[in-house]
Design a protein around this motif. Structure first.
Motif: not given
Length: 528
Positions: A34, A38, A42-43, A46, A196-197, A200, A202, A338, A340, A455
């Motif tokens: 991920w 990505s 894109s999250s 971020e 996914y998170m 990132m 985050n 996924f 935003w 995604t």
């Protein structure tokens, strides 16, 4: 094939250290994929977390307050952000995703270059008031490389930290007698959104991974009492709790909620008595108490001074009704929404994950004792009502800002509680548990891989592009084929920890309620 995987699983589980390393490697392959596949920024938010992490790594724990105009959920306002001094190209991060976010048909190829100016300038971040611990842990790789390389390194560091927490949860679950069922709970809790998170930059990723470890350790302590394993379980609980509490103020609430529900499951005074007599408990309690005091002090000294023009029509009652009506959306966001929050996962992912969770919860309600049924039903109510209460109480001040991932550090307790109740209470014969575990983990692996490709395809060619993302308008470093292959293999291989042969000599079954709980030392030998 299955027998080969089973032999590999048994080999991997011969020592906790070996199982931890294998689980860590597999989770890092998932979360790291991920990270690599990505687009930058894109999250959710971020860009703000990138700036905050890079600033903390350079010793800028705080900074001047800067009021920045923003529009969130259709509501205008001025957000209180923190000014920091960074290379000028960091100032381009807030706009790098703007051309394709919420425009699902557009691939990420429209994103502008970040630039390469190393001239120091002021950048602002909405994450400036958050506790610096997570940002220090993930931000220091930005000192090793400039531009996107440094940003990817920060992502990989977040993936490493979260993978370590998830691997510890797997090892804790594998200490059970029916460990294949317990490990299934960890895999079900580690939804595609969790992975996914975790990949990132985050704090949500660390929160959710720590929540899974906290729940697994707590449930092991109260539902599988074993004096030999108690200290290591308390240590894992302490580490998970420290991470959860030090990331964001909500972490303290999620930790407290997990403790309350797990205490509700405790059967007999002997279990609590043996825990309370351990010096390790009081050591970790003291550390968690200091962490709590520090987190609360930090939050009190860094309030949110944003000024948002909330319309008069958004009352507490209106916010509560809207939030309750959005329950299905929030549940889908916890499973996998996924980008935003503009890229829902494929229908297969929602169908499989929901079916697995519903099956586990139903079995827990069938086999659980009275207290355990009450706890499971209470968790179901909490998953629905906590967002309603939280958003309704804050809507007149900050608007409708709730997202499903905010509740995940607490909601992961539902599948974990369900499988551990089944592992403790359900009869070993008369139900094809081994087959159930096999179907569930196989389905989860397939759904997980589908979510990743779905995604990645959205970013590569847009939702209106061909099903096979060739030719790709945008491609991650190394190409989309590489990362799709890595993720698919890891998603299938992560079933290995759940295929270990169930142990007959591990944690004893709990006595029925009312039966005196033994306080004597367990005869169960510590695993090699």
């Amino acid at each position: 094939m299955i027998s080969a995987l089973t032999r590999l699983a048994d080999w991997s589980a011969r020592t906790p250290k070996r199982l931890w390393l294998i689980a860590f490697a597999l989770f890092f392959a998932l979360t790291g994929s991920w990270s690599a596949a990505s687009p930058i920024g894109s999250s959710p938010d971020e860009h703000a977390h990138f700036i905050r992490a890079a600033a903390v790594a350079r010793g800028q724990i705080g900074g001047p307050e800067v009021m920045v105009p923003h529009t969130v959920a259709g509501i205008d306002g001025h957000f209180a952000e923190t000014g920091v001094q960074l290379p000028q190209w960091y100032r381009n991060l807030p706009t790098v995703h703007a051309c394709y976010s919420w425009q699902e048909a557009k691939p990420a190829s429209c994103a502008p270059s970040l630039g390469n100016s190393e001239k120091i300038a002021q950048a602002t971040t909405a994450a400036g008031r958050y506790h610096p611990a997570y940002y220090l842990a993930t931000g220091w790789p930005s000192l090793l490389a400039d531009g996107p390389k440094g940003l990817y390194l920060m992502r990989f560091m977040s993936a490493l930290l979260c993978s370590a927490l998830l691997a510890s949860a797997v090892v804790t679950a594998a200490e059970w007698r029916r460990r294949s069922l317990a490990v299934l709970g960890v895999l079900a809790a580690a939804t595609p959104m969790t992975l996914y998170m975790s990949g990132m930059v985050n704090p949500s990723g660390g929160e959710i991974a720590a929540g899974i470890l906290v729940w697994t350790a707590l449930l092991s302590i109260v539902l599988s009492p074993d004096p030999v394993l108690l200290n290591r379980r308390l240590a894992r609980l302490g580490v998970g709790g420290l991470v959860l509490i030090n990331i964001r103020p909500l972490g303290l609430i999620w930790f407290g909620g997990a403790v309350v529900f797990c205490l509700l499951l405790t059967q007999g005074r002997g279990v609590l008595g043996s825990v309370l007599r351990r010096k390790a408990l009081w050591l970790w309690t003291a550390l968690l108490g200091l962490a709590t005091a520090g987190a609360l002090l930090w939050a009190a000294r860094h309030p949110d001074n944003s000024k948002i023009d909330i319309p008069a029509s958004l009352t507490t009652v209106v916010a509560a009704k809207r939030t309750l009506g959005n329950t299905e959306v929030y549940i889908k966001q916890m499973l996998g929404f996924f980008g935003w929050l503009d890229t829902p996962g494929p229908a297969l992912m929602y169908l499989v994950w929901t079916a697995v969770l519903a099956t586990l919860v139903a079995l827990a309600l069938v086999y659980g004792r009275k207290r355990e049924v009450v706890a499971v039903l209470g968790m179901l109510v909490a998953v629905v009502m906590v967002p309603v209460l939280a958003q309704a109480s804050q809507a007149e001040r900050i608007g409708m800002v709730w997202q499903g991932r905010y509740l995940l550090p607490f909601a992961v307790g539902l599948p974990l509680m369900a499988v551990l109740i089944c592992a403790t209470r359900a009869p070993e014969r008369g139900f094809p548990w081994r087959r159930l575990v096999g179907f569930c983990i196989g389905g989860l692996a397939l759904a997980n891989a589908a979510a990743f490709y779905w995604t990645l395809r959205r970013f590569a060619v847009g939702t209106g592009g061909p099903w096979l993302a060739t030719p790709a308008h945008w491609a991650p470093p190394g190409g989309w084929v590489l990362w799709t292959g890595v993720y698919a293999v890891a998603a299938l291989a992560v079933v290995v920890p759940a295929l270990v042969s169930d142990r007959e000599d591990a944690a004893p079954r709990l006595p029925d309620p009312g039966t005196p709980s033994p306080g004597r030392r367990s005869r169960v030998p510590e695993p090699a």
